[in-house]
Design an enzyme around this catalytic site. Sequence first.
Site, PDB file in Angstrom:
ATOM      1  N   ASP A 125       0.824  -1.206   0.000  1.00 41.20           N
ATOM      2  CA  ASP A 125       0.000   0.000   0.000  1.00 41.20           C
ATOM      3  C   ASP A 125       0.858   1.256   0.000  1.00 41.20           C
ATOM      4  O   ASP A 125       1.963   1.276   0.544  1.00 41.20           O
ATOM      5  CB  ASP A 125      -0.910   0.028   1.229  1.00 41.20           C
ATOM      6  CG  ASP A 125      -2.056  -0.966   1.138  1.00 41.20           C
ATOM      7  OD1 ASP A 125      -2.364  -1.421   0.022  1.00 41.20           O
ATOM      8  OD2 ASP A 125      -2.651  -1.291   2.184  1.00 41.20           O
ATOM      9  N   ARG A 176      -2.075  -0.226  -8.109  1.00 38.09           N
ATOM     10  CA  ARG A 176      -3.416   0.145  -7.684  1.00 38.09           C
ATOM     11  C   ARG A 176      -3.487   1.672  -7.773  1.00 38.09           C
ATOM     12  O   ARG A 176      -2.660   2.369  -7.180  1.00 38.09           O
ATOM     13  CB  ARG A 176      -3.661  -0.310  -6.242  1.00 38.09           C
ATOM     14  CG  ARG A 176      -5.051  -0.029  -5.696  1.00 38.09           C
ATOM     15  CD  ARG A 176      -5.184  -0.649  -4.300  1.00 38.09           C
ATOM     16  NE  ARG A 176      -6.556  -0.681  -3.866  1.00 38.09           N
ATOM     17  CZ  ARG A 176      -7.085   0.155  -2.972  1.00 38.09           C
ATOM     18  NH1 ARG A 176      -6.332   1.097  -2.425  1.00 38.09           N
ATOM     19  NH2 ARG A 176      -8.349   0.050  -2.628  1.00 38.09           N
TER      20      ARG A 176
END
Length: 303
Positions: A125, A176
């Site tokens: 992330d 992402r």
Amino acid sequence: MSFFNYAVSKTIMHVPSPVVHHFAKDYVAGNDLDDAVRVCRELSAKGIESTLDILGEYITKKEQALPFKQDCIDILETIHRDKLDANLSVKPSQMGLLMDYDFAFNNLRDIVARAAELNGFVRIDMEDIECNEDTIKIYRILREEFPDHVGTALQSYMRNAMDHLELLGDGPINLRLVKGIFIVTRQQAWRDPELITRNYIQLLERMFELGAYVGIATHDERLYYEAQKLIKKFGLKREQYEFQMLLGVDPELRDLIVSEGHRLRVYIPYGKQWLGYSRRRLLENPNIARAALGQMLRGTGGR
């Protein structure tokens, strides 16, 4: 910005945790991995894939990283053993990045190496500005060793996002793409929602030009529309991209995306350290707080 949204933005970090829990409980699977697996199976029955995440971040002692590292390995082994249609998301700050780069890198490498052994996948992330550059650096190194088993994220509100994308253009790319929600300065990120949206579209188009696999993470119907246009423009097949959404957010759009033939992955967070995640979700989407407040006033609630 409405008065309600403004009030949420100014007060959410000071709201008592029991109140936040009531607002956000539908957006966290539960306290334990079993809770996340249950939700994962429910979504899989609807043709939806998942990414599992153990909540917790910004540790202050190295020994705090070790249980989180084991949790991540347990998630990967559970996915493999139970044949779940899922992968793992992990936060660099959870692995000690803000204390010791080498320590965090080794923790992340061990996790990705285990994923590679199990033919799994790890999404590193992207967190706040303090982690930004080192996260890109770690991803560049790990993708050389484990090209099919690791990815990271870019945030379209960051002014340096396109620079980072071009930096990654010299190798395989799995990203992402999100708008971004962490609090940063105006020098670091755009504030205007239209600019953030336009940059998202530009980043997505450039990612497709570079041959990237993209998790198009959005709950914005306009971005879903723009993404579909780009998918058609580049002639992408279903397995060359996916859409991503958060657990509990806009299930109507979620079901629409699936019904129109796209792959969709839902982010499933779980764990006892849910407070920081939940506050960011409320800050990102005050309409969640508005809906939950309405439930409270009506005497109803979610799961």
